[in-house]
Design an enzyme around this catalytic site. Structure first.
Site, PDB file in Angstrom:
ATOM      1  N   VAL A 127     -26.147  44.635  14.021  1.00 30.24           N
ATOM      2  CA  VAL A 127     -25.608  44.415  12.668  1.00 30.24           C
ATOM      3  C   VAL A 127     -25.133  45.754  12.108  1.00 30.24           C
ATOM      4  O   VAL A 127     -25.869  46.744  12.129  1.00 30.24           O
ATOM      5  CB  VAL A 127     -26.677  43.835  11.710  1.00 30.24           C
ATOM      6  CG1 VAL A 127     -26.078  43.585  10.322  1.00 30.24           C
ATOM      7  CG2 VAL A 127     -27.280  42.559  12.259  1.00 30.24           C
ATOM      8  N   GLU A 185      -9.003  41.280  17.446  1.00 29.79           N
ATOM      9  CA  GLU A 185      -8.993  40.667  18.780  1.00 29.79           C
ATOM     10  C   GLU A 185      -7.767  39.772  18.930  1.00 29.79           C
ATOM     11  O   GLU A 185      -7.264  39.237  17.936  1.00 29.79           O
ATOM     12  CB  GLU A 185     -10.243  39.784  18.951  1.00 29.79           C
ATOM     13  CG  GLU A 185     -11.554  40.484  18.747  1.00 29.79           C
ATOM     14  CD  GLU A 185     -12.071  41.153  19.996  1.00 29.79           C
ATOM     15  OE1 GLU A 185     -11.506  40.904  21.081  1.00 29.79           O
ATOM     16  OE2 GLU A 185     -13.011  41.948  19.880  1.00 29.79           O
ATOM     17  N   LYS A 200     -24.601  37.939  11.856  1.00 28.24           N
ATOM     18  CA  LYS A 200     -25.212  39.182  11.362  1.00 28.24           C
ATOM     19  C   LYS A 200     -26.088  38.924  10.131  1.00 28.24           C
ATOM     20  O   LYS A 200     -27.191  39.478  10.030  1.00 28.24           O
ATOM     21  CB  LYS A 200     -24.119  40.203  11.054  1.00 28.24           C
ATOM     22  CG  LYS A 200     -23.413  40.707  12.318  1.00 28.24           C
ATOM     23  CD  LYS A 200     -22.154  41.463  11.992  1.00 28.24           C
ATOM     24  CE  LYS A 200     -21.483  42.044  13.233  1.00 28.24           C
ATOM     25  NZ  LYS A 200     -20.143  42.564  12.958  1.00 28.24           N
TER      26      LYS A 200
HETATM   27  N1  HSE Z   1     -15.638  42.155  15.558  1.00 25.23           N
HETATM   28  C1  HSE Z   1     -16.671  42.886  14.880  1.00 25.23           C
HETATM   29  C2  HSE Z   1     -16.114  43.446  13.567  1.00 25.23           C
HETATM   30  C3  HSE Z   1     -17.180  43.981  15.770  1.00 25.23           C
HETATM   31  O1  HSE Z   1     -14.900  43.393  13.361  1.00 25.23           O
HETATM   32  O2  HSE Z   1     -16.878  43.912  12.729  1.00 25.23           O
HETATM   33  C4  HSE Z   1     -18.526  44.519  15.398  1.00 25.23           C
HETATM   34  O3  HSE Z   1     -19.538  43.568  15.493  1.00 25.23           O
END
Ligand code: HSE
Length: 401
Positions: A127, A185, A200
């Site tokens: 987290v 992504e 989280k």
């Molecule tokens: N994809 C997540 C973010 C990465 O953008 O915070 C970290 O957990």
């Protein structure tokens, strides 16, 4: 010398190796013994990499090597990370992880196995990336009854919302740009739909309660419906829109949710911009405290994993206390949660909205084809009923108190 294995030589795994190498002298001093990366598990080969000779493809080599005392699980996902972690802990090897998905799904079980085998399952990096937040909740705030956690826990969405705020751009446009730059992504669903933040806040909430908050029980809404127009209204009200993950332990029950909120300039989380994360914690003695930093990225996340490795090295043969029992927390229906709402309806719904909501405060930014307003404090259930009477909306955003 303490022998370590790293599972997954991707972004975070290679960061772990780099952190251990770069800060070798300091880390060894703090660990009380020299740390050595003996194995790196990956499906791939890394010809030319300085750690090429440490790469193995068979997990059993690590599992069956009695010298390996600490394993860094930086693979992500539940499979095969769950099996590998369980096997390691059963063999008395401590595991340090950045894998929020696995921690959120199997945290209490893995913590219990670690306890029974006199080792540790630590997850500082799961987290807030490099932000110390698990350790403060576990150690530093033990005198507190924590009754509220509010976090900006996803860097990708915070980056997108910050850009939308600064540039007046629309969601799709900013997302595309973020993907092109490699900030978001290719499949951004877990981030933009709030699933990542949900895992989280489930972890933080579980530590807050000392019991298990199931991520499946947390109401989760992403940022895909937030538009440039919403930010125009936010600006007019001296606010911004942030994806907040929050939990509250109240007399009416335990509430948790992930959703975009309008947040005022005065709130400390307002200034948390770009890929940064922050966690705002309320304790009954301390009051508010905030933990801020880089919530993602190779070295910040790896730094948190290595901090756990150091903790394991310092506590060999002992289990560090972690209060996260398997008993599930009853998460209250968000229908009972009360707050103000910002609402945009079509211009011809003005009368219907005024009738349905009664007392409301208009917000005008000169968009003539719509009518926007802020409601009084209402429960989510009351709000939904009134909104239905008003004929629905273009968008609605919850207001942070
Ligand atoms: N994809 C997540 C973010 C990465 O953008 O915070 C970290 O957990």
């Amino acid at each position: 010398m303490i022998q370590i294995a790293v599972l997954g030589y991707g972004t975070v795994g290679s960061g772990v190796v780099e952190v251990i190498e770069t800060n070798k002298a300091d880390i060894n001093k703090k660990a009380g013994e020299e740390l050595n990366v003996k194995y790196i598990l990956d499906l791939r080969d890394f010809p030319g990499d300085p750690y090429e000779s440490k790469v193995v493809h068979d997990y059993n080599i690590i599992l069956n090597d009695p010298e390996v005392a600490i394993i860094c699980e930086t693979m992500g996902g539940q499979k095969p990370a769950y099996d590998f972690t369980k096997q390691a802990l059963l063999a008395g090897k401590s595991v340090c992880t950045s894998n929020k998905e696995l921690v959120a799904a199997h945290g209490p079980e893995l913590i219990q196995i670690a306890k029974e085998n006199h080792c540790n399952y630590l997850f500082e990096a799961s987290v807030g990336g490099g932000i110390p937040i698990i350790r403060p909740l576990n150690y530093s705030l033990t005198a507190e009854k924590i009754d509220g956690i509010t976090g900006i826990l996803n860097g990708t969405t915070n980056y997108i919302l910050t850009k939308m705020d600064k540039e007046g751009a629309d969601f799709e446009e900013v997302l595309k740009e973020a993907q092109e730059k490699g900030y978001a992504e290719r499949n951004p669903e877990a981030d933009v739909e709030g699933y990542d933040a949900c895992r989280k806040i489930a972890i933080l909430s579980s530590l807050m309660c000392g019991k298990n908050v199931k991520y499946e029980d947390i109401y989760t809404e992403g940022i895909t419906k937030i538009s440039a127009a919403d930010f125009k209204y936010a600006k007019q009200m001296n606010k911004s829109v942030k994806l907040l993950a929050m939990s509250r332990d109240t007399q009416d029950g335990f509430f948790a949710m992930v959703a975009p909120f309008m947040i005022s300039r005065e709130h400390p989380l307002y200034s948390v911009s770009d890929v940064f994360n922050a966690v705002y914690v309320h304790g009954n003695m301390l009051g508010d405290s905030m933990y801020y930093g880089r919530g993602a990225g190779k070295l910040p996340t790896a730094s948190a994993v290595v901090s756990d490795v150091v903790d394991c090295a310092r506590h060999q043969g002992k289990t560090i206390m972690c209060f996260w029992d398997a008993e599930d927390v009853q998460v209250a229906d968000i229908g009972e949660a009360k707050r103000k709402f910002f609402v945009r309806v079509k211009a011809d719904q003005r009368e219907a909205a005024m009738e349905a909501f009664g007392s409301l405060a208009e917000v005008n930014v000169g968009l003539t084809d719509e009518f926007a307003f802020m409601t009084q404090v209402l429960s989510e259930k009351e709000f939904d009923e009134k909104l239905e009477k008003a004929g629905g909306c273009i968008n609605r955003i919850r207001m942070m108190a």
